[in-house]
Scaffold this active site. Sequence first.
Site, PDB file in Angstrom:
ATOM      1  N   LYS A  87       0.835  -1.199   0.000  1.00  0.00           N
ATOM      2  CA  LYS A  87       0.000   0.000   0.000  1.00  0.00           C
ATOM      3  C   LYS A  87       0.876   1.258   0.000  1.00  0.00           C
ATOM      4  O   LYS A  87       0.685   2.159  -0.796  1.00  0.00           O
ATOM      5  CB  LYS A  87      -0.912  -0.026   1.230  1.00  0.00           C
ATOM      6  CG  LYS A  87      -1.834   1.156   1.320  1.00  0.00           C
ATOM      7  CD  LYS A  87      -2.817   0.952   2.433  1.00  0.00           C
ATOM      8  CE  LYS A  87      -2.741   2.083   3.422  1.00  0.00           C
ATOM      9  NZ  LYS A  87      -3.787   1.988   4.439  1.00  0.00           N
ATOM     10  N   GLU A  93      10.671  -4.861   4.222  1.00  0.00           N
ATOM     11  CA  GLU A  93      10.715  -6.261   3.777  1.00  0.00           C
ATOM     12  C   GLU A  93      10.329  -6.371   2.311  1.00  0.00           C
ATOM     13  O   GLU A  93      10.992  -7.043   1.520  1.00  0.00           O
ATOM     14  CB  GLU A  93       9.752  -7.125   4.616  1.00  0.00           C
ATOM     15  CG  GLU A  93      10.127  -7.298   6.069  1.00  0.00           C
ATOM     16  CD  GLU A  93       9.536  -6.219   6.963  1.00  0.00           C
ATOM     17  OE1 GLU A  93       9.241  -5.095   6.469  1.00  0.00           O
ATOM     18  OE2 GLU A  93       9.380  -6.491   8.172  1.00  0.00           O
ATOM     19  N   GLY A 148      -4.435  -2.598   5.595  1.00  0.00           N
ATOM     20  CA  GLY A 148      -3.934  -3.824   4.969  1.00  0.00           C
ATOM     21  C   GLY A 148      -4.749  -5.052   5.312  1.00  0.00           C
ATOM     22  O   GLY A 148      -5.097  -5.857   4.441  1.00  0.00           O
ATOM     23  N   ARG A 149      -5.091  -5.201   6.587  1.00  0.00           N
ATOM     24  CA  ARG A 149      -5.774  -6.424   7.013  1.00  0.00           C
ATOM     25  C   ARG A 149      -7.229  -6.470   6.554  1.00  0.00           C
ATOM     26  O   ARG A 149      -7.901  -7.477   6.745  1.00  0.00           O
ATOM     27  CB  ARG A 149      -5.671  -6.584   8.525  1.00  0.00           C
ATOM     28  CG  ARG A 149      -6.244  -5.428   9.325  1.00  0.00           C
ATOM     29  CD  ARG A 149      -5.779  -5.514  10.776  1.00  0.00           C
ATOM     30  NE  ARG A 149      -6.192  -4.363  11.572  1.00  0.00           N
ATOM     31  CZ  ARG A 149      -5.570  -3.199  11.595  1.00  0.00           C
ATOM     32  NH1 ARG A 149      -4.530  -2.983  10.827  1.00  0.00           N
ATOM     33  NH2 ARG A 149      -5.989  -2.221  12.386  1.00  0.00           N
ATOM     34  N   GLU A 234      -4.356  -7.334  15.481  1.00  0.00           N
ATOM     35  CA  GLU A 234      -3.859  -6.018  15.071  1.00  0.00           C
ATOM     36  C   GLU A 234      -4.979  -4.977  15.181  1.00  0.00           C
ATOM     37  O   GLU A 234      -4.730  -3.810  15.423  1.00  0.00           O
ATOM     38  CB  GLU A 234      -3.315  -6.080  13.639  1.00  0.00           C
ATOM     39  CG  GLU A 234      -2.414  -4.906  13.304  1.00  0.00           C
ATOM     40  CD  GLU A 234      -1.716  -5.065  11.961  1.00  0.00           C
ATOM     41  OE1 GLU A 234      -0.886  -5.970  11.813  1.00  0.00           O
ATOM     42  OE2 GLU A 234      -2.023  -4.287  11.044  1.00  0.00           O
ATOM     43  N   HIS A 265      -4.723 -34.282  17.836  1.00  0.00           N
ATOM     44  CA  HIS A 265      -3.635 -35.164  18.264  1.00  0.00           C
ATOM     45  C   HIS A 265      -2.527 -34.381  18.937  1.00  0.00           C
ATOM     46  O   HIS A 265      -1.440 -34.906  19.137  1.00  0.00           O
ATOM     47  CB  HIS A 265      -3.105 -35.955  17.065  1.00  0.00           C
ATOM     48  CG  HIS A 265      -4.160 -36.815  16.466  1.00  0.00           C
ATOM     49  ND1 HIS A 265      -4.327 -38.151  16.783  1.00  0.00           N
ATOM     50  CD2 HIS A 265      -5.167 -36.512  15.614  1.00  0.00           C
ATOM     51  CE1 HIS A 265      -5.369 -38.631  16.118  1.00  0.00           C
ATOM     52  NE2 HIS A 265      -5.901 -37.657  15.407  1.00  0.00           N
ATOM     53  N   LYS A 385       8.691  -1.162  12.647  1.00  0.00           N
ATOM     54  CA  LYS A 385       9.322  -0.682  11.418  1.00  0.00           C
ATOM     55  C   LYS A 385      10.418   0.329  11.764  1.00  0.00           C
ATOM     56  O   LYS A 385      11.513   0.298  11.217  1.00  0.00           O
ATOM     57  CB  LYS A 385       8.280  -0.032  10.488  1.00  0.00           C
ATOM     58  CG  LYS A 385       7.266  -1.040   9.901  1.00  0.00           C
ATOM     59  CD  LYS A 385       6.316  -0.399   8.876  1.00  0.00           C
ATOM     60  CE  LYS A 385       5.280  -1.389   8.360  1.00  0.00           C
ATOM     61  NZ  LYS A 385       4.371  -0.894   7.330  1.00  0.00           N
TER      62      LYS A 385
END
Length: 424
Positions: A87, A93, A148-149, A234, A265, A385
Amino acid sequence: MLDKMAEFTRKIHVGEWRGFTGLPIRNVVNIGIGGSDLGPAMAYEALRHYSQRNLTMRFVSNVDGTDFAEATRDLIPEETLFIVCSKTFKTLETLTNAQTARDWVLHKLGDERAIAQHFVAVSTNAEGVAKFGIDPQHMFGFWDWAGGRYSMDSAIGLSTMLAIGAENFHAMLSGFRAMDQHFRSAPFAHNLPVLMGLLAVWYNNFFDAQTVAVLPYEQYLKRFPAYLQQLTMESNGKHVTLDGVRVDYQTAPIYWGEPGTNGQHSFYQLIHQGTRLIPCDFIGFCQTLNPLEHHHDLLMANLFAQTEALAFGKTVQQVEAEGAPDWLAPHRVFEGNRPTTTLLAERLTPKTLGSLVALYEHSVFTQGVIWNVDSFDQWGVELGKALAERTVPELESRQEPPLAHDSSTNALIRRYRRLKRHRE
Ligand code: G6Q
């Protein structure tokens, strides 16, 4: 924008858009992180059944070079398209991985003009995109207020559309819309996101539940818990109200989970007999997308058995009636009364996935309203960041840098610098 995405998708699918040497695109690598990765990666896995099997889809997010190296080791640049999804187009990264991808393409194809054929961007930052060398015409935009999410149904979903085609993408959007409309208009007593949000608050604030387990009995939803972790934590992992006042109650619980039956399990033991209350969301489908003998009935029988056992448990009398000796009986007692919610849909389709995601989105919003927090900011992410930016030069400088962190961080940085040199 949807039309532009659909046209691009068509060109890739029919081989009209080709790589620099004229080969058709067979591999798509989405480079992004956080909201620019988790939604697209989850949606691709969830809808893999509907995907174009002749396109290989990969997702690179981590700045750990291993992520890029492993995602591309069996691919060739001539047939590979990178979607740089960011965005802001400023994320360390993503820009690092995008630069590495650029070098990877140029190393093999040796011509700057190749970038135009092998890179597109999804972003709101046209300037940053152009500076990187991607033609702004090959940029897919979206509104900058979309966090973003919450963005997998925007152009951030370009990889999803490439995988499943425009028609299926529209079906997914119709699922979002159906849940949006339901949330907006259904009376609270029948309003799914409201009920789920209230249940989450109920167990979190009145029963001190610290976590929520999300347990999809659907292999295709294996990335759904990771996606939900970002959406829920978040959004609502906040310690001050909208007015900036410290809350005196708990906000977002910790979300975690794995697909069933695998979890049965391992960690289900604690859910059944541990000392903590863990509300669980079970997600299942009546029809399987891969009918193989009686697999699906076995899978679903397990889901129903788990929720029944968690609710009703097993008394000491029942255990004794089964012939357990006195010393063993207490170990085999299940207290029950452990809360679960089961979401049982007909079939995992693009539309169902859209509704499922929107259900959780609105439930998160409902909880945020009750806790009076801002579900749409993420200062904790911003902090990470900024902190890393300060430390990078301290790791890279040739001279021993003066360090002004706490003693523990200083010691770790010095040890890293010392041992790193052993390989150089
Ligand atoms: C999401 C967050 C965060 C964000 C990433 C990537 O809600 O804001 O996860 O999506 O940090 O940001 P860019 O898309 O700007 O690279």
